[in-house]
Structure formats: C-alpha cells, structure tokens
Design a protein around this motif. Structure first.
Motif, PDB file in Angstrom:
ATOM      1  N   ASN A  62       0.821  -1.204   0.000  1.00 36.23           N
ATOM      2  CA  ASN A  62       0.000   0.000   0.000  1.00 36.23           C
ATOM      3  C   ASN A  62       0.861   1.263   0.000  1.00 36.23           C
ATOM      4  OD1 ASN A  62      -2.178  -1.717   0.106  1.00 36.23           O
ATOM      5  ND2 ASN A  62      -2.627  -1.347   2.262  1.00 36.23           N
ATOM      6  N   ALA A  63       1.917   1.247   0.791  1.00 37.18           N
ATOM      7  CA  ALA A  63       2.802   2.418   0.861  1.00 37.18           C
ATOM      8  C   ALA A  63       3.460   2.683  -0.491  1.00 37.18           C
ATOM      9  CB  ALA A  63       3.859   2.214   1.945  1.00 37.18           C
ATOM     10  N   ARG A  64       3.929   1.642  -1.130  1.00 38.38           N
ATOM     11  CA  ARG A  64       4.565   1.822  -2.445  1.00 38.38           C
ATOM     12  C   ARG A  64       3.576   2.370  -3.459  1.00 38.38           C
ATOM     13  NH1 ARG A  64       8.157  -3.744  -2.614  1.00 38.38           N
ATOM     14  NH2 ARG A  64       9.923  -2.947  -1.414  1.00 38.38           N
ATOM     15  N   ASP A  65       2.342   1.869  -3.429  1.00 41.65           N
ATOM     16  CA  ASP A  65       1.320   2.387  -4.338  1.00 41.65           C
ATOM     17  C   ASP A  65       1.090   3.878  -4.126  1.00 41.65           C
ATOM     18  OD1 ASP A  65       0.884  -0.071  -5.539  1.00 41.65           O
ATOM     19  OD2 ASP A  65      -0.931  -0.515  -4.380  1.00 41.65           O
ATOM     20  N   MET A  66       1.156   4.312  -2.873  1.00 44.11           N
ATOM     21  CA  MET A  66       0.912   5.711  -2.524  1.00 44.11           C
ATOM     22  C   MET A  66       2.151   6.590  -2.673  1.00 44.11           C
ATOM     23  SD  MET A  66      -2.215   6.235  -1.743  1.00 44.11           S
ATOM     24  CE  MET A  66      -2.735   5.028  -2.946  1.00 44.11           C
ATOM     25  N   GLY A  67       3.256   6.006  -3.110  1.00 44.22           N
ATOM     26  CA  GLY A  67       4.469   6.778  -3.305  1.00 44.22           C
ATOM     27  C   GLY A  67       5.281   6.988  -2.045  1.00 44.22           C
ATOM     28  N   ALA A  68       4.920   6.308  -0.963  1.00 46.98           N
ATOM     29  CA  ALA A  68       5.671   6.395   0.299  1.00 46.98           C
ATOM     30  C   ALA A  68       6.754   5.313   0.267  1.00 46.98           C
ATOM     31  CB  ALA A  68       4.738   6.224   1.492  1.00 46.98           C
ATOM     32  N   MET A  69       7.742   5.547  -0.575  1.00 45.90           N
ATOM     33  CA  MET A  69       8.735   4.520  -0.870  1.00 45.90           C
ATOM     34  C   MET A  69       9.587   4.135   0.336  1.00 45.90           C
ATOM     35  SD  MET A  69       7.748   3.817  -3.686  1.00 45.90           S
ATOM     36  CE  MET A  69       7.409   4.116  -5.383  1.00 45.90           C
ATOM     37  N   GLU A  70       9.967   5.095   1.146  1.00 42.95           N
ATOM     38  CA  GLU A  70      10.796   4.774   2.307  1.00 42.95           C
ATOM     39  C   GLU A  70      10.023   3.895   3.291  1.00 42.95           C
ATOM     40  OE1 GLU A  70      13.861   7.047   5.342  1.00 42.95           O
ATOM     41  OE2 GLU A  70      12.667   8.236   3.950  1.00 42.95           O
ATOM     42  N   LEU A  71       8.745   4.184   3.482  1.00 43.88           N
ATOM     43  CA  LEU A  71       7.901   3.337   4.316  1.00 43.88           C
ATOM     44  C   LEU A  71       7.795   1.952   3.696  1.00 43.88           C
ATOM     45  CD1 LEU A  71       5.913   2.704   6.586  1.00 43.88           C
ATOM     46  CD2 LEU A  71       4.132   3.863   5.228  1.00 43.88           C
ATOM     47  N   GLY A  72       7.593   1.885   2.399  1.00 45.12           N
ATOM     48  CA  GLY A  72       7.506   0.601   1.717  1.00 45.12           C
ATOM     49  C   GLY A  72       8.769  -0.224   1.879  1.00 45.12           C
ATOM     50  N   GLU A  73       9.923   0.425   1.760  1.00 49.20           N
ATOM     51  CA  GLU A  73      11.190  -0.299   1.904  1.00 49.20           C
ATOM     52  C   GLU A  73      11.408  -0.771   3.338  1.00 49.20           C
ATOM     53  OE1 GLU A  73      13.042  -1.453  -0.596  1.00 49.20           O
ATOM     54  OE2 GLU A  73      11.398  -0.597  -1.741  1.00 49.20           O
ATOM     55  N   CYS A  75       9.071  -1.542   5.467  1.00 51.55           N
ATOM     56  CA  CYS A  75       8.163  -2.684   5.659  1.00 51.55           C
ATOM     57  C   CYS A  75       8.667  -3.920   4.919  1.00 51.55           C
ATOM     58  CB  CYS A  75       6.753  -2.317   5.222  1.00 51.55           C
ATOM     59  SG  CYS A  75       5.981  -1.110   6.320  1.00 51.55           S
ATOM     60  N   ALA A  76       9.308  -3.719   3.766  1.00 54.61           N
ATOM     61  CA  ALA A  76       9.900  -4.845   3.045  1.00 54.61           C
ATOM     62  C   ALA A  76      11.005  -5.483   3.882  1.00 54.61           C
ATOM     63  CB  ALA A  76      10.443  -4.395   1.691  1.00 54.61           C
ATOM     64  N   CYS A  77      11.797  -4.672   4.542  1.00 55.31           N
ATOM     65  CA  CYS A  77      12.861  -5.199   5.413  1.00 55.31           C
ATOM     66  C   CYS A  77      12.274  -5.974   6.590  1.00 55.31           C
ATOM     67  CB  CYS A  77      13.756  -4.072   5.915  1.00 55.31           C
ATOM     68  SG  CYS A  77      14.791  -3.356   4.628  1.00 55.31           S
ATOM     69  N   ILE A  78      11.217  -5.425   7.182  1.00 55.08           N
ATOM     70  CA  ILE A  78      10.551  -6.116   8.298  1.00 55.08           C
ATOM     71  C   ILE A  78       9.996  -7.450   7.819  1.00 55.08           C
ATOM     72  CG2 ILE A  78       8.574  -6.028   9.867  1.00 55.08           C
ATOM     73  CD1 ILE A  78       9.037  -2.920   9.944  1.00 55.08           C
ATOM     74  N   GLU A  79       9.301  -7.417   6.701  1.00 57.64           N
ATOM     75  CA  GLU A  79       8.740  -8.649   6.142  1.00 57.64           C
ATOM     76  C   GLU A  79       9.856  -9.651   5.840  1.00 57.64           C
ATOM     77  OE1 GLU A  79       5.878 -10.128   2.490  1.00 57.64           O
ATOM     78  OE2 GLU A  79       6.989  -8.256   2.248  1.00 57.64           O
ATOM     79  N   GLY A  80      10.951  -9.169   5.257  1.00 55.99           N
ATOM     80  CA  GLY A  80      12.074 -10.043   4.922  1.00 55.99           C
ATOM     81  C   GLY A  80      12.676 -10.717   6.136  1.00 55.99           C
ATOM     82  N   CYS A  81      12.736  -9.999   7.240  1.00 57.38           N
ATOM     83  CA  CYS A  81      13.236 -10.612   8.480  1.00 57.38           C
ATOM     84  C   CYS A  81      12.370 -11.799   8.864  1.00 57.38           C
ATOM     85  CB  CYS A  81      13.256  -9.589   9.623  1.00 57.38           C
ATOM     86  SG  CYS A  81      14.592  -8.399   9.536  1.00 57.38           S
ATOM     87  N   TYR A  82      11.062 -11.588   8.852  1.00 52.28           N
ATOM     88  CA  TYR A  82      10.157 -12.671   9.231  1.00 52.28           C
ATOM     89  C   TYR A  82      10.240 -13.841   8.254  1.00 52.28           C
ATOM     90  CZ  TYR A  82       8.029  -9.919  12.926  1.00 52.28           C
ATOM     91  OH  TYR A  82       7.813  -9.204  14.080  1.00 52.28           O
ATOM     92  N   VAL A  83      10.306 -13.561   6.977  1.00 50.90           N
ATOM     93  CA  VAL A  83      10.403 -14.620   5.971  1.00 50.90           C
ATOM     94  C   VAL A  83      11.667 -15.450   6.195  1.00 50.90           C
ATOM     95  CG1 VAL A  83      10.729 -15.060   3.503  1.00 50.90           C
ATOM     96  CG2 VAL A  83       8.962 -13.464   4.247  1.00 50.90           C
ATOM     97  N   ALA A  84      12.752 -14.785   6.597  1.00 46.10           N
ATOM     98  CA  ALA A  84      14.022 -15.475   6.835  1.00 46.10           C
ATOM     99  C   ALA A  84      14.075 -16.147   8.213  1.00 46.10           C
ATOM    100  CB  ALA A  84      15.177 -14.481   6.719  1.00 46.10           C
ATOM    101  N   GLY A  85      13.008 -15.999   8.984  1.00 41.77           N
ATOM    102  CA  GLY A  85      12.978 -16.622  10.301  1.00 41.77           C
ATOM    103  C   GLY A  85      13.656 -15.798  11.382  1.00 41.77           C
ATOM    104  N   ASN A  86      13.866 -14.527  11.102  1.00 42.05           N
ATOM    105  CA  ASN A  86      14.501 -13.633  12.066  1.00 42.05           C
ATOM    106  C   ASN A  86      13.481 -12.647  12.614  1.00 42.05           C
ATOM    107  OD1 ASN A  86      17.098 -14.744  11.502  1.00 42.05           O
ATOM    108  ND2 ASN A  86      17.148 -13.512   9.643  1.00 42.05           N
ATOM    109  N   LEU A  87      13.823 -12.082  13.745  1.00 45.80           N
ATOM    110  CA  LEU A  87      12.975 -11.067  14.356  1.00 45.80           C
ATOM    111  C   LEU A  87      13.544  -9.687  14.019  1.00 45.80           C
ATOM    112  CD1 LEU A  87      10.547 -10.755  16.297  1.00 45.80           C
ATOM    113  CD2 LEU A  87      12.204 -10.653  18.164  1.00 45.80           C
ATOM    114  N   GLY A  94       9.367   0.864  15.035  1.00 43.20           N
ATOM    115  CA  GLY A  94       9.227   2.284  15.342  1.00 43.20           C
ATOM    116  C   GLY A  94       9.462   3.157  14.129  1.00 43.20           C
ATOM    117  N   ARG A  95      10.422   2.765  13.312  1.00 42.99           N
ATOM    118  CA  ARG A  95      10.708   3.527  12.085  1.00 42.99           C
ATOM    119  C   ARG A  95       9.519   3.462  11.136  1.00 42.99           C
ATOM    120  NH1 ARG A  95      14.269   5.962   9.013  1.00 42.99           N
ATOM    121  NH2 ARG A  95      14.590   5.434   6.827  1.00 42.99           N
ATOM    122  N   ALA A  96       8.915   2.288  10.996  1.00 43.68           N
ATOM    123  CA  ALA A  96       7.733   2.156  10.139  1.00 43.68           C
ATOM    124  C   ALA A  96       6.616   3.062  10.640  1.00 43.68           C
ATOM    125  CB  ALA A  96       7.273   0.703  10.077  1.00 43.68           C
TER     126      ALA A  96
END
Length: 115
Positions: A62-73, A75-87, A94-96
């Motif tokens: 949603n953030a990327r669609d709205m042009g909030a690229m830094e928020l999108g990135e 959230c991508a990092c947060i998602e990537g942590c979970y996908v990789a099994g990391n916290l 807080g940054r998000a």
C-alpha cells in the motif's frame, strides 16, 4: 520523506481514473494504514510472527502504491526478516510507525491542496 509523485501518477493510470479516483485511493490509504501499523505493533509485541509479517506485507504494498517509498522499503525489510525466520529490531517497527506518520501528513496535505 517526499511522496513519489510518479508512483501516484502510475497508480492513477493503472486504475484508469482521474483525480477523484486518486483522491479516493489516498483517502482509503489514510483510513486503512493506521490499522495496519497498529496490527504490526501488536503482532510484534505479542510475538505473532505470521501476523506481523502479514501486516508488514500489506503496508509495504500500500505504501509503495501511494508513493511512500521509504515506508515501503522499511516494511519490506521487516517482512524479509520474518520470511528469513529472524525477528526485526524494535527500532524497525518504530521507524515504520514514524514513516507512516510522515506519509500521512504529506498525503493529507496533498488532499487539502486538491490532489
């Protein structure tokens, strides 16, 4: 954090709509994103990794669609942590939240100016 106006223009073209359609999409983001941020925070605090990953994924898109690229990135990092099994770090959550607040201010301002 500036909103990427090219992303908003692309969204408008993809939707095949005009300015009113874009306004509706921005308004929808402004209504729904706080719920996703809250879901992300709560899921993180409760160690609900699947819930936090889902919230981060939805907010990323949603953030990327709205042009909030830094928020999108972020959230991508947060998602990537979970996908990789990391916290992810609490500071990532807080940054998000902070980036969401900035994006909401800018998008709301755009609506007031007649975006």
């Amino acid at each position: 954090m500036p909103i990427d106006m090219q992303a908003l223009e692309k969204l408008k073209r993809v939707m095949g709509g005009g300015d009113e359609d874009l306004r509706e999409l921005i308004e929808s983001f402004l209504e729904e994103a706080p719920t996703l941020i809250t879901a992300l925070e709560h899921a993180y605090a409760e160690a609900d990794h699947a819930g936090a990953r889902r919230a981060a994924h939805s907010l990323k898109s949603n953030a990327r669609d709205m042009g909030a690229m830094e928020l999108g990135e972020t959230c991508a990092c947060i998602e990537g942590c979970y996908v990789a099994g990391n916290l992810p770090a609490a500071s990532d959550i807080g940054r998000a939240k902070a980036l969401h607040a900035q994006a909401a201010i800018e998008l709301s301002s755009m609506l007031r100016r007649g975006a």
